[in-house]
Motif scaffolding. Structure first.
Motif, mmCIF file in Angstrom:
data_model
loop_
_atom_site.group_PDB
_atom_site.id
_atom_site.type_symbol
_atom_site.label_atom_id
_atom_site.label_comp_id
_atom_site.label_asym_id
_atom_site.label_seq_id
_atom_site.Cartn_x
_atom_site.Cartn_y
_atom_site.Cartn_z
ATOM 1 N N ARG A 1 0.788 -1.112 0.019
ATOM 2 C CA ARG A 1 0.032 0.018 0.047
ATOM 3 C C ARG A 1 0.789 1.162 0.037
ATOM 4 O O ARG A 1 0.381 2.197 -0.789
ATOM 5 C CB ARG A 1 -1.034 -0.041 1.120
ATOM 6 C CG ARG A 1 -1.732 1.205 1.339
ATOM 7 C CD ARG A 1 -2.662 1.443 0.120
ATOM 8 N NE ARG A 1 -3.535 0.498 0.031
ATOM 9 C CZ ARG A 1 -4.411 0.275 -1.003
ATOM 10 N NH1 ARG A 1 -4.506 0.982 -2.026
ATOM 11 N NH2 ARG A 1 -5.352 -0.725 -1.001
ATOM 12 N N GLU A 2 1.852 1.190 0.661
ATOM 13 C CA GLU A 2 2.898 2.606 0.821
ATOM 14 C C GLU A 2 3.460 2.520 -0.439
ATOM 15 O O GLU A 2 3.658 3.707 -0.948
ATOM 16 C CB GLU A 2 3.786 2.439 1.884
ATOM 17 C CG GLU A 2 3.173 2.315 3.403
ATOM 18 C CD GLU A 2 4.208 1.899 4.463
ATOM 19 O OE1 GLU A 2 4.548 2.303 5.559
ATOM 20 O OE2 GLU A 2 5.324 0.990 3.993
ATOM 21 N N SER B 1 1.798 6.603 -6.672
ATOM 22 C CA SER B 1 1.125 7.221 -7.355
ATOM 23 C C SER B 1 1.425 8.871 -7.285
ATOM 24 O O SER B 1 1.259 9.672 -7.945
ATOM 25 C CB SER B 1 -0.180 7.031 -6.979
ATOM 26 O OG SER B 1 -1.325 7.930 -7.131
ATOM 27 N N LYS B 2 2.031 9.318 -6.022
ATOM 28 C CA LYS B 2 2.139 10.648 -5.589
ATOM 29 C C LYS B 2 3.282 11.120 -6.615
ATOM 30 O O LYS B 2 3.153 12.381 -7.068
ATOM 31 C CB LYS B 2 2.632 10.666 -4.088
ATOM 32 C CG LYS B 2 3.227 11.964 -3.738
ATOM 33 C CD LYS B 2 3.438 11.908 -2.191
ATOM 34 C CE LYS B 2 4.385 13.252 -1.909
ATOM 35 N NZ LYS B 2 5.126 12.816 -0.655
ATOM 36 N N ASN B 3 4.313 10.388 -6.822
ATOM 37 C CA ASN B 3 5.481 10.717 -7.554
ATOM 38 C C ASN B 3 5.244 10.772 -9.152
ATOM 39 O O ASN B 3 6.152 11.236 -9.856
ATOM 40 C CB ASN B 3 6.728 9.948 -7.151
ATOM 41 C CG ASN B 3 7.248 10.190 -5.751
ATOM 42 O OD1 ASN B 3 7.115 11.070 -5.133
ATOM 43 N ND2 ASN B 3 7.868 8.962 -5.442
ATOM 44 N N PHE B 4 4.429 10.042 -9.607
ATOM 45 C CA PHE B 4 4.316 9.890 -10.993
ATOM 46 C C PHE B 4 4.266 11.054 -11.812
ATOM 47 O O PHE B 4 4.942 11.193 -12.915
ATOM 48 C CB PHE B 4 2.957 8.957 -11.274
ATOM 49 C CG PHE B 4 2.920 8.444 -12.807
ATOM 50 C CD1 PHE B 4 3.730 7.718 -13.441
ATOM 51 C CD2 PHE B 4 2.074 9.187 -13.550
ATOM 52 C CE1 PHE B 4 3.747 7.284 -14.730
ATOM 53 C CE2 PHE B 4 1.939 8.995 -14.919
ATOM 54 C CZ PHE B 4 2.702 7.927 -15.471
ATOM 55 N N PRO B 5 3.179 11.846 -11.351
ATOM 56 C CA PRO B 5 3.177 13.150 -12.253
ATOM 57 C C PRO B 5 4.559 13.849 -12.590
ATOM 58 O O PRO B 5 5.028 14.035 -13.776
ATOM 59 C CB PRO B 5 2.396 14.206 -11.723
ATOM 60 C CG PRO B 5 1.394 13.027 -10.834
ATOM 61 C CD PRO B 5 2.370 12.131 -10.416
ATOM 62 N N GLN B 6 5.359 14.102 -11.510
ATOM 63 C CA GLN B 6 6.531 14.501 -11.740
ATOM 64 C C GLN B 6 7.464 13.734 -12.376
ATOM 65 O O GLN B 6 8.423 14.194 -13.358
ATOM 66 C CB GLN B 6 7.351 14.961 -10.388
ATOM 67 C CG GLN B 6 6.494 15.752 -9.466
ATOM 68 C CD GLN B 6 5.460 15.263 -8.565
ATOM 69 O OE1 GLN B 6 5.120 14.114 -8.710
ATOM 70 N NE2 GLN B 6 4.494 16.174 -7.795
#
Length: 128
Positions: A16-17, A23-28
């Protein structure tokens, strides 16, 4: 190969982590990989057969790509989905720009002889 060594040194996370961090890092990460590849949004969108608007939304974090778009983006960037996500060996790369550069290096060294890879490894050790 190089990414596996680096990733094995990182801390383990729960599934999960890992998903949340990825997911948090994907855009950058997507933007960093695209720009380090020298592509504009229009060029990558065309190569991945998605719209520029969709790509812009992926890079800004407004939307997440579908599995199909994720696979198309990775193929257009000449890398694995795992590499694009920054989760090689099951751990996320913390610095998207560094991860993109490492992915580019990893791709570049695949066709080199063992002697060249050893020489590059020695240079990297000295650069620390």
């Amino acid at each position: 190969m190089l990414l596996k060594v680096i990733s094995s040194l990182q801390m383990c996370m729960t599934p999960r982590e890992l998903a949340e961090q990825t997911s948090k890092n994907f855009p950058q990460r997507l933007k960093a990989v695209r720009t380090s590849s020298g592509l504009t949004q229009d060029q990558l969108a065309e190569a991945a057969e998605c719209s520029t608007v969709a790509l812009s939304k992926f890079e800004s974090g407004v939307n997440r790509p579908s599995f199909e778009n994720l696979i198309s983006l990775a193929a257009a960037l000449n890398m694995s989905v795992d590499g694009l996500l920054g989760t090689t060996s099951g751990t996320p790369d913390e610095n998207p720009k560094k991860a993109a550069a490492l992915a580019k290096l990893d791709s570049a060294i695949k066709d080199l002889s063992v002697d060249w890879i050893d020489a590059i490894t020695e240079i990297a050790k000295k650069a620390k």
